[in-house]
Design a protein around this motif. Structure first.
Motif, PDB file in Angstrom:
ATOM      1  N   THR A 154      19.200 -18.159  10.087  1.00 22.36           N
ATOM      2  CA  THR A 154      18.108 -19.131  10.171  1.00 22.36           C
ATOM      3  C   THR A 154      16.924 -18.693   9.317  1.00 22.36           C
ATOM      4  O   THR A 154      16.375 -19.475   8.529  1.00 22.36           O
ATOM      5  CB  THR A 154      17.653 -19.314  11.626  1.00 22.36           C
ATOM      6  OG1 THR A 154      18.753 -19.795  12.408  1.00 22.36           O
ATOM      7  CG2 THR A 154      16.498 -20.303  11.715  1.00 22.36           C
ATOM      8  N   LEU A 155      16.528 -17.410   9.477  1.00 17.80           N
ATOM      9  CA  LEU A 155      15.413 -16.894   8.696  1.00 17.80           C
ATOM     10  C   LEU A 155      15.744 -16.882   7.207  1.00 17.80           C
ATOM     11  O   LEU A 155      14.886 -17.188   6.360  1.00 17.80           O
ATOM     12  CB  LEU A 155      15.044 -15.485   9.162  1.00 17.80           C
ATOM     13  CG  LEU A 155      14.429 -15.366  10.562  1.00 17.80           C
ATOM     14  CD1 LEU A 155      14.216 -13.906  10.917  1.00 17.80           C
ATOM     15  CD2 LEU A 155      13.112 -16.125  10.634  1.00 17.80           C
ATOM     16  N   ASN A 156      16.961 -16.554   6.894  1.00 14.28           N
ATOM     17  CA  ASN A 156      17.363 -16.515   5.496  1.00 14.28           C
ATOM     18  C   ASN A 156      17.264 -17.910   4.868  1.00 14.28           C
ATOM     19  O   ASN A 156      16.771 -18.071   3.747  1.00 14.28           O
ATOM     20  CB  ASN A 156      18.795 -15.989   5.381  1.00 14.28           C
ATOM     21  CG  ASN A 156      19.249 -15.911   3.937  1.00 14.28           C
ATOM     22  OD1 ASN A 156      18.643 -15.246   3.112  1.00 14.28           O
ATOM     23  ND2 ASN A 156      20.321 -16.625   3.620  1.00 14.28           N
ATOM     24  N   ALA A 157      17.731 -18.916   5.590  1.00 10.80           N
ATOM     25  CA  ALA A 157      17.701 -20.278   5.056  1.00 10.80           C
ATOM     26  C   ALA A 157      16.275 -20.779   4.878  1.00 10.80           C
ATOM     27  O   ALA A 157      15.924 -21.400   3.859  1.00 10.80           O
ATOM     28  CB  ALA A 157      18.483 -21.214   5.973  1.00 10.80           C
ATOM     29  N   LEU A 158      15.406 -20.510   5.863  1.00 10.12           N
ATOM     30  CA  LEU A 158      14.027 -21.003   5.805  1.00 10.12           C
ATOM     31  C   LEU A 158      13.158 -20.206   4.845  1.00 10.12           C
ATOM     32  O   LEU A 158      12.119 -20.701   4.383  1.00 10.12           O
ATOM     33  CB  LEU A 158      13.404 -20.972   7.205  1.00 10.12           C
ATOM     34  CG  LEU A 158      13.967 -21.987   8.208  1.00 10.12           C
ATOM     35  CD1 LEU A 158      13.401 -21.735   9.602  1.00 10.12           C
ATOM     36  CD2 LEU A 158      13.641 -23.402   7.755  1.00 10.12           C
ATOM     37  N   SER A 159      13.561 -18.973   4.523  1.00 15.71           N
ATOM     38  CA  SER A 159      12.743 -18.125   3.662  1.00 15.71           C
ATOM     39  C   SER A 159      12.578 -18.720   2.266  1.00 15.71           C
ATOM     40  O   SER A 159      11.624 -18.391   1.559  1.00 15.71           O
ATOM     41  CB  SER A 159      13.340 -16.727   3.556  1.00 15.71           C
ATOM     42  OG  SER A 159      14.564 -16.758   2.836  1.00 15.71           O
ATOM     43  N   TYR A 160      13.496 -19.582   1.856  1.00 12.26           N
ATOM     44  CA  TYR A 160      13.410 -20.176   0.525  1.00 12.26           C
ATOM     45  C   TYR A 160      12.423 -21.348   0.469  1.00 12.26           C
ATOM     46  O   TYR A 160      12.222 -21.941  -0.591  1.00 12.26           O
ATOM     47  CB  TYR A 160      14.789 -20.639   0.070  1.00 12.26           C
ATOM     48  CG  TYR A 160      15.747 -19.490  -0.146  1.00 12.26           C
ATOM     49  CD1 TYR A 160      15.691 -18.742  -1.315  1.00 12.26           C
ATOM     50  CD2 TYR A 160      16.673 -19.131   0.828  1.00 12.26           C
ATOM     51  CE1 TYR A 160      16.559 -17.672  -1.519  1.00 12.26           C
ATOM     52  CE2 TYR A 160      17.543 -18.054   0.639  1.00 12.26           C
ATOM     53  CZ  TYR A 160      17.478 -17.328  -0.527  1.00 12.26           C
ATOM     54  OH  TYR A 160      18.324 -16.261  -0.723  1.00 12.26           O
ATOM     55  N   ASP A 161      11.806 -21.646   1.629  1.00 16.35           N
ATOM     56  CA  ASP A 161      10.819 -22.724   1.681  1.00 16.35           C
ATOM     57  C   ASP A 161       9.387 -22.206   1.828  1.00 16.35           C
ATOM     58  O   ASP A 161       8.468 -23.002   2.057  1.00 16.35           O
ATOM     59  CB  ASP A 161      11.132 -23.675   2.846  1.00 16.35           C
ATOM     60  CG  ASP A 161      12.380 -24.495   2.597  1.00 16.35           C
ATOM     61  OD1 ASP A 161      12.582 -24.915   1.446  1.00 16.35           O
ATOM     62  OD2 ASP A 161      13.165 -24.701   3.547  1.00 16.35           O
ATOM     63  N   VAL A 162       9.178 -20.889   1.718  1.00 25.10           N
ATOM     64  CA  VAL A 162       7.815 -20.358   1.864  1.00 25.10           C
ATOM     65  C   VAL A 162       6.934 -20.886   0.744  1.00 25.10           C
ATOM     66  O   VAL A 162       7.385 -21.123  -0.378  1.00 25.10           O
ATOM     67  CB  VAL A 162       7.815 -18.810   1.870  1.00 25.10           C
ATOM     68  CG1 VAL A 162       8.513 -18.282   3.103  1.00 25.10           C
ATOM     69  CG2 VAL A 162       8.435 -18.258   0.599  1.00 25.10           C
ATOM     70  N   ARG A 163       5.655 -21.056   1.055  1.00 22.92           N
ATOM     71  CA  ARG A 163       4.705 -21.583   0.079  1.00 22.92           C
ATOM     72  C   ARG A 163       3.950 -20.466  -0.649  1.00 22.92           C
ATOM     73  O   ARG A 163       3.412 -20.690  -1.726  1.00 22.92           O
ATOM     74  CB  ARG A 163       3.692 -22.501   0.774  1.00 22.92           C
ATOM     75  CG  ARG A 163       4.305 -23.744   1.410  1.00 22.92           C
ATOM     76  CD  ARG A 163       3.224 -24.663   1.943  1.00 22.92           C
ATOM     77  NE  ARG A 163       2.386 -23.995   2.930  1.00 22.92           N
ATOM     78  CZ  ARG A 163       2.667 -23.907   4.219  1.00 22.92           C
ATOM     79  NH1 ARG A 163       3.795 -24.433   4.693  1.00 22.92           N
ATOM     80  NH2 ARG A 163       1.845 -23.287   5.043  1.00 22.92           N
ATOM     81  N   SER A 164       3.897 -19.268  -0.022  1.00 21.54           N
ATOM     82  CA  SER A 164       3.094 -18.186  -0.584  1.00 21.54           C
ATOM     83  C   SER A 164       3.879 -16.880  -0.542  1.00 21.54           C
ATOM     84  O   SER A 164       4.539 -16.578   0.460  1.00 21.54           O
ATOM     85  CB  SER A 164       1.781 -18.039   0.199  1.00 21.54           C
ATOM     86  OG  SER A 164       1.018 -16.960  -0.266  1.00 21.54           O
TER      87      SER A 164
END
Length: 445
Positions: free
Chosen positions: A31-41
Motif C-alpha cells: 500500500t505504501l509503495n503504491a501511494l509513494s509515487y503520488d507524493v507532492r514533495s
C-alpha cells in the motif's frame, strides 16, 4: 496503516519529505509503495557520511551511487510538485585535495544526469532546487538551465547552487516567479539573458554569484531582491520599478545605481562606492546601512524624510575612525529627520562618540520624531558615553525607550556606573540593558 484511507496515508507520506523515509515506506508494504509515487514533495540529499563511504575502498562497493538513488526514487512519480536534490552543506568544507577532480558522481547539474529524470516529472513541477557539489561542478560549465526551460513550463520556483551555469539555449520561462542562484559562476551577458528570459520574476536571490563585471538587474515585475556580490564589479545597477524590498551586500564598486521608486525596505552593506547614486525613494520607510564610509554614503543618499526605521553600522573600530570624514549625530538625523526607531551598531556608535568627544553636538536642532533608540556599544569611558547619551536625549524630547546593548567583556562595575548615570540624568526614559558581542550582526545578512 493499510486500514487508513488512501488520502490520509498519502498526506503522511507528503509530510515525510525525506527520501530515506520514503524509501523505507516503499519496502514496508504494498500500500505504501503504491501511494509513494503520488507524493507532492520530496527532498533527496546526499549525506556527508554517504560521500565518505563511497570514497573508502572498504565500503565503496556496498554504496549505491547517489545518482542511481535519485533516478530510482524520482522516475514514475505521478504528482510531484516540489523537489530538492543536492548535497549537504558540510561538503563545502572538503579540501580540494580530498576530492578527485575527474570524478562526476556528485556532479548533479550535468545535463546527462538531469535529462534522465526531469522530463518524466516536469509536467506538474512547481518548484525545483538543485544543490551541486562545487569541487566537481566549478570547472564544468552546465547547460542545465536550457534543459529546465525546455521541459518545466509550469515551474514557479527555481533554485540552483554551487555550479558554473551557461545560458546557452535558455528559453523564456514566463510563469517563473522566484529564482535563487547561490555560489554560481556567471558572466555579464548571462545575467542579461536571465533578465530577458525570466520576465515575471517577483523574487530574485543572487548569493555569491561570481564572474560579473558590470551586472545589471532589469526586471519590471521584481518585488523582492537579495543580492550578495562576491567580487568587486566595476559597476552595479538595479533597475526595478516595482521593487519593494532590497538586501544588497557588495564591496566597493566604482558605480552603484539603484532605480526603484516603490522601494520600502533597503538593507545596504557596502564598503564604499566612487559613484553612489540612488534615485528618489518616496516610499522608503525602513533603511539599514553598513559601510566603512558612512559619510560618503549618506551624502549621496536622496531625501530621507520618509524613513521611520533606521539601522546604521560601520565595521571600523573606534581607534580607526577618520574624524575628518566622520558622521555626527546631527548630520545623521538631519538626513533622516522623521526616524522613529534608531539602531546604532558598535562601529557606528564608536564613530559618533569619537566625534562627540572632540566637538560635542553642534547643530542644536530638535529631533521630535525619535521615540526609540537601540545602541550596541563598548564602554571605554562611561562618563563620555553617558554624557553623549544625555546630549542625544536633550535633542529628542519624545524619546522614551532606550536599549543599551553592552559588550559582554565590559566590567560589570562600569556598566552599573553607566546605567546609574543615565537613570539619574534622564528619569523620564524607560531604560533596558542587554549584553551582547561587539561583532554581532545587526544587519540581517
Amino acid at each position: 496503516m493499510d486500514d487508513l484511507p488512501p488520502a490520509i496515508v498519502l498526506e503522511i507520506l507528503n509530510r515525510l519529505n525525506d527520501f530515506v523515509d520514503l524509501a523505507r515506506c516503499r519496502l514496508a508494504s504494498k500500500t505504501l509503495n503504491a501511494l509513494s509515487y503520488d507524493v507532492r514533495s520530496l527532498k533527496i540529499l546526499c549525506s556527508f557520511d554517504r560521500y565518505l563511504k563511497s570514497k573508502v575502498p572498504a565500503t565503496k562497493s556496498s554504496i549505491t551511487p547517489f545518482k542511481t538513488i535519485v533516478k530510482n526514487l524520482v522516475l514514475n512519480l505521478r504528482n510531484i510538485e516540489f523537489i530538492t536534490i543536492g548535497v549537504e552543506k558540510p561538503f563545502r568544507g572538503i579540501p580540494d585535495d580530498d576530492a578527485d577532480d575527474e570524478s562526476d558522481d556528485l556532479y548533479l547539474t550535468t545535463v546527462n544526469f538531469v535529462s534522465q529524470w526531469l522530463p518524466a516529472i516536469s509536467g506538474q513541477l512547481k518548484s525545483l532546487a538543485i544543490s551541486d557539489f562545487w569541487i566537481q561542478s566549478c570547472w564544468r560549465r552546465s547547460e542545465v538551465l536550457s534543459l529546465i526551460s525546455s521541459y518545466c513550463h509550469s515551474l514557479l520556483e527555481l533554485e540552483v547552487k554551487n555550479a558554473w551555469l551557461s545560458v546557452e539555449g535558455l528559453k523564456s520561462m514566463q510563469v517563473l516567479t522566484s529564482l535563487t542562484l547561490e555560489f554560481i559562476r556567471l558572466d555579464d551577458e548571462d545575467l542579461d539573458k536571465v533578465n530577458e528570459c525570466f520576465p515575471s520574476l517577483q523574487v530574485l536571490n543572487l548569493i555569491g554569484v561570481g564572474g560579473l563585471r558590470n551586472p545589471r538587474v532589469h526586471l519590471l515585475q521584481l518585488k523582492k531582491c537579495r543580492w550578495t556580490v562576491s567580487n568587486a564589479p566595476l559597476s552595479l545597477t538595479i533597475d526595478a520599478p516595482n521593487l519593494v524590498e532590497l538586501d544588497l551586500k557588495c564591496v566597493k564598486p566604482d558605480s552603484l545605481v539603484i532605480e526603484a521608486p516603490l522601494l520600502a525596505a533597503l538593507n545596504l552593506s557596502i564598503e564604499k562606492a566612487a559613484n553612489f547614486g540612488v534615485k528618489c525613494l518616496p516610499n522608503l520607510t525602513s533603511l539599514q546601512i553598513e559601510s566603512t564610509h558612512l559619510s560618503t554614503i549618506l551624502v549621496g543618499f536622496p531625501d530621507g524624510k520618509t524613513v521611520e526605521k533606521l539601522v546604521v553600522d560601520s565595521p571600523r573600530c573606534a581607534n580607526s575612525v577618520d574624524v575628518l570624514g566622520k558622521v555626527d549625530f546631527d548630520a545623521l538625523m538631519g538626513t533622516f529627520p522623521n526616524v522613529r526607531s534608531l539602531t546604532l551598531g558598535p562601529g557606528a556608535w564608536s564613530e559618533l562618540e569619537v566625534g562627540f568627544s572632540i566637538g560635542g553636538l553642534e547643530g542644536g536642532f530638535g529631533v521630535k520624531a525619535l521615540q526609540q533608540i537601540v545602541v550596541h556599544l563598548e564602554v571605554t569611558n562611561y562618563r563620555i558615553t553617558g554624557s553623549f547619551i544625555s546630549s542625544i536625549l536633550g535633542r529628542c524630547p519624545n524619546l522614551l525607550d532606550v536599549v543599551l546593548i553592552v559588550d559582554s567583556c565590559v566590567e560589570s562595575e562600569v556598566v552599573r556606573n553607566l546605567m546609574s548615570m543615565c537613570i539619574v540624568e534622564c528619569p523620564r526614559v524607560r531604560w533596558r540593558l542587554e549584553h551582547g558581542k561587539s561583532d554581532q550582526n545587526i544587519m540581517g545578512f
